[in-house]
Design an enzyme around this catalytic site. Structure first.
Site, mmCIF file in Angstrom:
data_model
loop_
_atom_site.group_PDB
_atom_site.id
_atom_site.type_symbol
_atom_site.label_atom_id
_atom_site.label_comp_id
_atom_site.label_asym_id
_atom_site.label_seq_id
_atom_site.Cartn_x
_atom_site.Cartn_y
_atom_site.Cartn_z
ATOM 1 N N CYS A 33 0.833 -1.204 0.000
ATOM 2 C CA CYS A 33 0.000 0.000 0.000
ATOM 3 C C CYS A 33 0.872 1.260 0.000
ATOM 4 O O CYS A 33 1.574 1.529 0.971
ATOM 5 C CB CYS A 33 -0.910 -0.056 1.231
ATOM 6 S SG CYS A 33 -1.667 1.489 1.711
ATOM 7 N N CYS A 36 0.271 3.792 2.756
ATOM 8 C CA CYS A 36 0.732 3.203 4.031
ATOM 9 C C CYS A 36 2.232 3.428 4.195
ATOM 10 O O CYS A 36 2.707 3.721 5.297
ATOM 11 C CB CYS A 36 0.452 1.702 4.073
ATOM 12 S SG CYS A 36 -1.294 1.255 3.950
#
Length: 109
Positions: A33, A36
């Site tokens: 991600c 992230c």
């Protein structure tokens, strides 16, 4: 100053987060991600800033699917703030450090 966040897992989540006497920020994330990964250094800085005042933790959703499912995590990064074993706040998406800190401070005070 960056610190060491807690790597929360399906196994230790109850004792480290839910039974903690401190407010806990939990970042649900995954290695694939992009947002992230951008949030990672911010979480480390917060871990240093809040050392002794709050628990700063990360849960890898791929490695700990039970905890992610328990809290209905559908998009990542999602950050949940826990107090006395309950979710008291939620943030979705990569956010600036000052906004995250403000939310933590609201629950510590």
């Amino acid at each position: 100053m960056s610190g060491k966040y807690l790597a929360a897992t399906d196994q230790n989540f109850k004792t480290e987060i839910l039974e903690s006497d401190k407010v806990a920020l939990v970042d649900f994330w995954a290695a694939w991600c992009g947002p992230c990964m951008m949030l990672g250094p911010v979480i480390e800085e917060l871990a240093g800033d809040y050392e002794g005042k709050a628990v700063i933790a990360k849960v890898n959703v791929d490695e700990n699917p039970n905890t992610a499912a328990q809290y209905g995590i559908r998009s990542i990064p999602t950050m949940l703030i826990f107090k006395n074993g309950q979710v008291v706040d939620q943030m979705v998406g990569a956010m600036p450090k000052n906004m995250i800190a403000k939310k933590i401070d609201e629950h510590i005070g």
